[in-house]
Write a protein that holds these residues in place. Structure first.
Motif, mmCIF file in Angstrom:
data_model
loop_
_atom_site.group_PDB
_atom_site.id
_atom_site.type_symbol
_atom_site.label_atom_id
_atom_site.label_comp_id
_atom_site.label_asym_id
_atom_site.label_seq_id
_atom_site.Cartn_x
_atom_site.Cartn_y
_atom_site.Cartn_z
ATOM 1 N N UNK A 52 0.818 -1.206 0.000
ATOM 2 C CA UNK A 52 0.000 0.000 0.000
ATOM 3 C C UNK A 52 0.853 1.257 0.000
ATOM 4 N N UNK A 53 1.906 1.257 0.811
ATOM 5 C CA UNK A 53 2.813 2.408 0.823
ATOM 6 C C UNK A 53 3.499 2.580 -0.533
ATOM 7 N N UNK A 54 3.939 1.458 -1.097
ATOM 8 C CA UNK A 54 4.631 1.507 -2.394
ATOM 9 C C UNK A 54 3.722 2.068 -3.477
ATOM 10 N N UNK A 55 2.466 1.621 -3.509
ATOM 11 C CA UNK A 55 1.513 2.095 -4.522
ATOM 12 C C UNK A 55 1.247 3.586 -4.385
ATOM 13 N N UNK A 56 1.282 4.096 -3.155
ATOM 14 C CA UNK A 56 1.027 5.520 -2.919
ATOM 15 C C UNK A 56 2.292 6.361 -3.044
ATOM 16 N N UNK A 57 3.423 5.701 -3.298
ATOM 17 C CA UNK A 57 4.688 6.429 -3.424
ATOM 18 C C UNK A 57 5.259 6.843 -2.085
ATOM 19 N N UNK A 58 4.769 6.238 -1.020
ATOM 20 C CA UNK A 58 5.247 6.586 0.317
ATOM 21 C C UNK A 58 6.555 5.902 0.648
ATOM 22 N N UNK A 59 7.222 6.453 1.637
ATOM 23 C CA UNK A 59 8.470 5.863 2.104
ATOM 24 C C UNK A 59 8.166 4.583 2.883
ATOM 25 N N UNK A 60 8.925 3.563 2.633
ATOM 26 C CA UNK A 60 8.724 2.293 3.323
ATOM 27 C C UNK A 60 9.683 2.245 4.506
#
Length: 77
Positions: A52-60
């Motif tokens: 979900x973070x990856x799809x939103x471009x968020x930092x993992x």
């Protein structure tokens, strides 16, 4: 493909089963009847959370650079 490692905390519940939290991923909490089931559920929950973070471009977030220790405090009776 790369592998990420996460520290998990298991808590035995009074009514049975185990709750697992992933401190590095706020709100990532799951449950299982056995340690094995709870751990499998945690793996799935972390994969979904990170995707979900990856799809939103968020930092993992990862546990890199974190230190772990225990703290004992005295409580008056």
């Amino acid at each position: 493909m790369r592998y990420l490692r996460y520290h998990i905390l298991l808590r035995r519940e009074p009514e049975g089963g185990y709750t697992i939290t992933v401190p590095t991923l706020p709100g990532c909490v799951t449950f299982g009847e056995t340690v094995e089931e709870a751990t499998a559920m945690a793996r799935e929950a972390v994969e979904v959370y990170v995707e979900g973070l990856r799809e939103k471009g968020g930092e993992i977030p990862t546990g890199e650079g974190l230190l772990e220790d225990r703290l004992t405090v005295e409580v008056r009776r």
